[in-house]
Design a protein around this motif. Structure first.
Motif, mmCIF file in Angstrom:
data_model
loop_
_atom_site.group_PDB
_atom_site.id
_atom_site.type_symbol
_atom_site.label_atom_id
_atom_site.label_comp_id
_atom_site.label_asym_id
_atom_site.label_seq_id
_atom_site.Cartn_x
_atom_site.Cartn_y
_atom_site.Cartn_z
ATOM 1 N N HIS A 14 0.835 -1.193 0.000
ATOM 2 C CA HIS A 14 0.000 0.000 0.000
ATOM 3 C C HIS A 14 0.863 1.234 0.000
ATOM 4 O O HIS A 14 1.900 1.299 0.636
ATOM 5 C CB HIS A 14 -0.910 0.016 1.237
ATOM 6 C CG HIS A 14 -1.895 -1.121 1.246
ATOM 7 N ND1 HIS A 14 -2.985 -1.159 0.416
ATOM 8 C CD2 HIS A 14 -1.930 -2.253 1.986
ATOM 9 C CE1 HIS A 14 -3.674 -2.265 0.653
ATOM 10 N NE2 HIS A 14 -3.040 -2.940 1.595
ATOM 11 N N ARG A 15 0.418 2.226 -0.719
ATOM 12 C CA ARG A 15 1.065 3.526 -0.718
ATOM 13 C C ARG A 15 0.013 4.584 -0.413
ATOM 14 O O ARG A 15 -1.179 4.362 -0.610
ATOM 15 C CB ARG A 15 1.704 3.824 -2.080
ATOM 16 C CG ARG A 15 2.919 2.955 -2.392
ATOM 17 C CD ARG A 15 3.508 3.373 -3.729
ATOM 18 N NE ARG A 15 4.768 2.708 -4.000
ATOM 19 C CZ ARG A 15 4.879 1.581 -4.676
ATOM 20 N NH1 ARG A 15 3.799 0.983 -5.105
ATOM 21 N NH2 ARG A 15 6.062 1.052 -4.906
ATOM 22 N N LEU A 16 0.476 5.739 0.038
ATOM 23 C CA LEU A 16 -0.443 6.832 0.283
ATOM 24 C C LEU A 16 -1.031 7.295 -1.043
ATOM 25 O O LEU A 16 -0.356 7.334 -2.072
ATOM 26 C CB LEU A 16 0.280 7.988 0.973
ATOM 27 C CG LEU A 16 0.723 7.738 2.426
ATOM 28 C CD1 LEU A 16 1.456 8.953 2.955
ATOM 29 C CD2 LEU A 16 -0.476 7.425 3.306
ATOM 30 N N SER A 17 -2.301 7.692 -1.015
ATOM 31 C CA SER A 17 -2.940 8.194 -2.217
ATOM 32 C C SER A 17 -2.269 9.492 -2.654
ATOM 33 O O SER A 17 -1.842 10.306 -1.833
ATOM 34 C CB SER A 17 -4.429 8.438 -1.955
ATOM 35 O OG SER A 17 -5.065 7.237 -1.587
ATOM 36 N N LEU A 18 -2.163 9.678 -3.965
ATOM 37 C CA LEU A 18 -1.525 10.867 -4.516
ATOM 38 C C LEU A 18 -2.535 12.000 -4.520
ATOM 39 O O LEU A 18 -3.656 11.853 -5.007
ATOM 40 C CB LEU A 18 -1.025 10.582 -5.934
ATOM 41 C CG LEU A 18 -0.105 11.627 -6.560
ATOM 42 C CD1 LEU A 18 1.167 11.757 -5.738
ATOM 43 C CD2 LEU A 18 0.236 11.236 -7.976
ATOM 44 N N VAL A 19 -2.138 13.147 -3.953
ATOM 45 C CA VAL A 19 -3.007 14.316 -3.853
ATOM 46 C C VAL A 19 -2.376 15.446 -4.636
ATOM 47 O O VAL A 19 -1.171 15.694 -4.539
ATOM 48 C CB VAL A 19 -3.219 14.735 -2.379
ATOM 49 C CG1 VAL A 19 -4.143 15.936 -2.299
ATOM 50 C CG2 VAL A 19 -3.794 13.581 -1.581
ATOM 51 N N ALA A 20 -3.185 16.155 -5.423
ATOM 52 C CA ALA A 20 -2.679 17.241 -6.257
ATOM 53 C C ALA A 20 -2.428 18.479 -5.419
ATOM 54 O O ALA A 20 -3.118 18.744 -4.441
ATOM 55 C CB ALA A 20 -3.668 17.561 -7.378
ATOM 56 N N ASN A 21 -1.392 19.248 -5.803
ATOM 57 C CA ASN A 21 -1.184 20.570 -5.226
ATOM 58 C C ASN A 21 -1.006 21.560 -6.363
ATOM 59 O O ASN A 21 -1.186 21.228 -7.540
ATOM 60 C CB ASN A 21 0.015 20.576 -4.272
ATOM 61 C CG ASN A 21 1.288 20.065 -4.928
ATOM 62 O OD1 ASN A 21 1.709 20.582 -5.957
ATOM 63 N ND2 ASN A 21 1.891 19.038 -4.351
ATOM 64 N N ARG A 22 -0.661 22.794 -6.010
ATOM 65 C CA ARG A 22 -0.668 23.861 -7.013
ATOM 66 C C ARG A 22 0.318 23.612 -8.143
ATOM 67 O O ARG A 22 0.043 23.932 -9.299
ATOM 68 C CB ARG A 22 -0.349 25.195 -6.324
ATOM 69 C CG ARG A 22 -0.331 26.387 -7.286
ATOM 70 C CD ARG A 22 -0.007 27.680 -6.564
ATOM 71 N NE ARG A 22 -1.062 28.029 -5.627
ATOM 72 C CZ ARG A 22 -1.041 29.127 -4.881
ATOM 73 N NH1 ARG A 22 -0.010 29.953 -4.958
ATOM 74 N NH2 ARG A 22 -2.020 29.388 -4.049
ATOM 75 N N SER A 23 1.465 23.013 -7.843
ATOM 76 C CA SER A 23 2.494 22.800 -8.867
ATOM 77 C C SER A 23 2.539 21.360 -9.364
ATOM 78 O O SER A 23 3.496 20.979 -10.013
ATOM 79 C CB SER A 23 3.863 23.196 -8.315
ATOM 80 O OG SER A 23 4.180 22.422 -7.177
ATOM 81 N N SER A 24 1.521 20.544 -9.043
ATOM 82 C CA SER A 24 1.505 19.160 -9.500
ATOM 83 C C SER A 24 1.056 19.093 -10.960
ATOM 84 O O SER A 24 -0.049 19.554 -11.285
ATOM 85 C CB SER A 24 0.562 18.324 -8.626
ATOM 86 O OG SER A 24 1.048 18.237 -7.327
#
Length: 782
Positions: A14-24
């Motif tokens: 399992h990995r942490l879910s990927l969350v978008a940020n301003r520069s993603s």
């Protein structure tokens, strides 16, 4: 096998879910149609910025305009590049590097080319095979080689779109299957290799092996029979949905469709000749299949008759079994006597009364001790061992509501375990009553034995607060082995504040993962404003800007990698929350409030200065407007680099970016401020500054100094030597960020290259030093 499992046990499922940020940003090749376009459509729903790469400029522009209407919060860059050309990957990388504030968090190698013809039917002048090698082998390899090292320090994903045909040899698609097999082996190998060297487990590789997909360029130009089979083909939208979901979860493998999963399993189990035969038939067109069947019609008739005979034999055997079971059922004796029927009825009636009485008793007991019964019943019927904690966040409304209620109950229970002020005061009284001799009225102390007696007399909550190591940590070489009672009391109050603050912050952790996002921290501070005595003069219309100003400091210092979230323990240990909560005091010092970033005076001063710089009153700062900052002492070269590196809107800076700019300049010696300034001065993103970079910014300083008369401008070599003498870098020709932080003068070094005021003060530091006062003898002599 067992030894191999032990050596591979480092792999995490399992990995942490990927969350978008301003520069993603998500880089998607082949994004103009098919699976690539649908992947972009799903990514914008998760607020990811896009870099769309394809050959067709018209299609890309139409899709980009459509996506901006769907989600106007994201940035979309389109790059027109034919990836089959020579040096296509290098050209693409150069175009992306020219963009500002772009972090590739998702790399999706989707561009591909298919061909389902026999190998020798492609003429030598046709470059189809060269295109497949470029799209399936060269370009993905070069893009991964370039972006993978940059992804190791942050959560990111690399997605390679291969094919289910990559698991088998395939006549009629020999080159397509072979190049896709390369992509499959490259993805699985790199995933294991990177996981062994990357302990943070930030980067994950996703191998996608779709089957025949409709609504793609492949489907439109291919007449193979496999695209006409039901339950096998999926639409591009269905495939893209599963790819994006698997990517954000951090999965390693995605094969859309149960039929395709079964095909891969079957192809790896059957003989090679049979697999080649199936592939030969499926890749052929319908007229070719009919001709092939006609040529083998006699063999097909024999096989059909054999299968039909086996089917009839199985039916006869099954019918014989059914008839035999019916005969056994008919031969069973029946209950005909009235006495037997009455006895049977009485037995069932008695069992019914006993069951009803048992249910009533069980219900009463369950109401009296509901938690115990529910746990026992659940453990008996649903589990045989303690389950692993569920790590995924539910997406359905009922699951989210249940999770929120469970967290609220957990936090309420934990808050009851925290000691109160009365318990802390009673602890202080007990400590003073059991002070160890020799007694000191001004600073009473206690040894370990007496301290343990106090702990035994106190409440269980206080006992849990004092492990033996705490006494050892507070010990300060007392000859009698004692610790100051005041230190123990202050530790108790600090621990009580820490737990109370952590519970308060955890209430705003909407995801429940132990960190706060920017919106969560904004809600916390917004609801905290009415409790602050020093913010009572703050107008409600200014709340929004005050909250933005306060939150920026937390994220500037505690989130240097711009992940968009801060762990709650980091907030508590940073000391910034203490500064914020100091505003509750009524008798705060005026000078302290002026220096406190979170005070009303400081926030108003920052926002007022922002409004003064905004001459055109559009809510944004242009390059010329920002030049007026700090009485126009910053060089235009530095200001230009700020606008190249920072996120802008139409070439102008918003209030959040301005706050980062102010925090960096006001905290130039901090690691976070140095990181900000170093990124701006590293013009080529090399990770170090060489004399050419220093000369570039010094020329901007010379331009400003040349406009001022009677100013001696030192040559660059002198300035360069002084800078390298101050920094003392490990490499005599390179200055890294680590060198600037370690030297302790990094803020001064960068200031003399970007701020004319700092440069003038440094050059005239000897004349500005106060003269030493003359001694008595000197004055007499004079």
């Amino acid at each position: 096998m067992f030894i191999g499992y032990l050596f591979s046990s480092k792999r995490q499922s399992h990995r942490l879910s990927l969350v978008a940020n301003r520069s993603s940003y998500a880089l998607v090749t082949g994004a103009s149609s098919g699976i690539g376009a649908q992947i972009c459509r799903h990514l914008i729903r998760h607020d990811f910025n896009l870099i769309m790469v394809a050959r067709s400029q018209t299609k890309l522009r139409i899709l980009a305009d459509e996506f901006r209407q769907i989600n106007d919060k994201i940035n979309i860059h389109i790059i027109i590049q034919d990836l089959t050309e020579l040096n296509a990957a290098e050209n693409l990388i150069n175009k992306i590097d020219a963009l500002n504030d772009v972090n590739i968090d998702i790399l999706i190698n989707n561009a591909g080319r298919g061909c389902t013809k026999p190998f020798l039917q492609i003429s030598a002048n046709d470059n189809t095979y060269e295109q497949m090698i470029a799209l399936h082998v060269c370009v993905p390899t070069l893009l991964i080689r370039h972006y993978l090292p940059k992804m190791l320090d942050r959560p990111s994903r690399i997605v390679n779109i291969s094919s289910e045909i990559s698991y088998m040899s395939s006549p009629r698609a020999a080159m397509y299957a072979s190049t896709k097999a390369f992509l499959t082996q490259l993805t699985t190998s790199l995933d294991y290799e990177i996981e062994q060297i990357n302990d943070n487990n930030n980067v994950s590789f996703l191998l996608v092996t779709p089957g025949p997909t409709l609504n793609t360029e492949f489907d439109r130009h291919d007449e193979s029979i496999i695209f006409r089979l039901p339950f096998v083909t999926l639409t591009a939208e269905q495939v893209a949905q599963q790819i994006v979901d698997a990517c954000l979860r951090g999965d390693r493998l995605c094969t859309p469709g149960w039929a395709n999963q079964f095909s891969i399993w079957l192809a790896t189990k059957v003989s090679l000749n049979f697999a080649n035969l199936i592939c030969w038939i499926l890749w052929a067109s319908w007229p070719e299949v009919k001709r092939w069947l006609y040529e083998r019609r006699h063999l097909i008739i024999v096989c059909f008759n054999l299968v039909f005979f086996l089917f009839l034999l199985a039916c006869f055997l099954l019918m014989d079994k059914i008839v035999e079971n019916l005969k056994k059922q008919l031969e069973k004796p029946k209950v005909t006597k009235e006495e037997d029927e009455l006895a049977l009825f009485t037995k069932y009636l008695r069992e019914g009364h006993e069951a009803l009485h048992h249910d009533v008793t069980t219900t009463a007991n369950r109401k009296s001790n509901i938690h115990k019964d529910v746990t026992t019943v659940h453990s008996q019927h649903h589990m045989s061992k303690i389950p692993k904690f569920y790590e995924h966040i539910p997406t359905d409304p009922l699951g989210r509501k249940l999770r929120e209620e469970a967290r609220a109950l957990f936090l309420h229970r934990k808050s009851q375990e925290i000691i109160s002020s009365d318990e802390a005061n009673s602890l202080l009284t007990l400590l003073e009553e059991n002070a160890s001799p020799p007694l000191d009225p001004d600073s009473p102390k206690i040894n370990y034995d007496d301290f343990m007696k106090v702990v035994q007399k106190a409440t269980p909550a206080i006992a849990n607060l004092f492990p033996p190591t705490i006494f050892a940590d507070l010990y300060q070489n007392d000859p009698y082995g004692r610790v100051r009672i005041l230190d123990l009391y202050q530790y108790t109050m600090r621990k009580m504040w820490y737990h109370h603050s952590r519970m308060g912050l955890s209430l705003y952790d909407s995801i429940g993962q132990g960190y706060l996002r920017e919106s969560d921290l904004e809600d916390y501070i917004y609801e905290l404003i009415p409790t602050m005595h020093q913010l009572s003069q703050l107008q409600e219309t200014f709340y929004k800007f005050y909250v933005c100003t306060a939150v920026r400091k937390f994220f500037f210092f505690l989130d240097p990698l711009r992940t968009g979230r801060i762990a709650i323990p980091d907030i508590l240990c940073s000391g910034y929350l203490d500064k914020l909560l100091e505003l509750r005091e009524e008798d705060a010092d005026v000078d302290d409030l002026e220096q406190n970033w979170f005070s009303c005076q400081s926030a108003s001063k920052i926002y007022t200065r922002y409004l003064q710089l905004d001459k055109d009153h559009n809510g944004l700062l242009s390059r010329d407007e920002l030049t007026k900052y700090n009485s126009s002492t910053l060089t235009p070269v530095f200001i230009a680099r700020v606008f190249q590196e920072c996120l802008t809107y139409g070439g102008e800076m918003d209030y959040k970016s301005y706050l980062d700019f102010v925090l960096a300049l006001e905290n130039r010696n901090s690691p976070q401020g140095l990181r900000y300034l170093f990124q701006i001065m590293d013009t080529e993103n090399k990770g170090f500054l060489h004399p050419g970079d220093l000369n570039y910014f010094y020329r901007g300083m010379v331009q400003m100094l040349s406009t001022r008369p009677l100013t001696d401008i030192p040559p660059f070599n002198n300035v360069q030597n002084e800078i390298f003498d101050m920094v003392k870098p490990v490499d005599s020709m390179r200055i890294t960020l680590k060198d600037l932080i370690n030297c302790g003068q990094g803020g001064l070094v960068l200031s003399i290259l970007i701020d004319i005021g700092s440069f003038w003060a440094y050059e005239n530091r000897e004349s500005l030093m106060p003269q030493q006062a003359p001694t008595k003898d000197d004055s007499i002599h004079v």
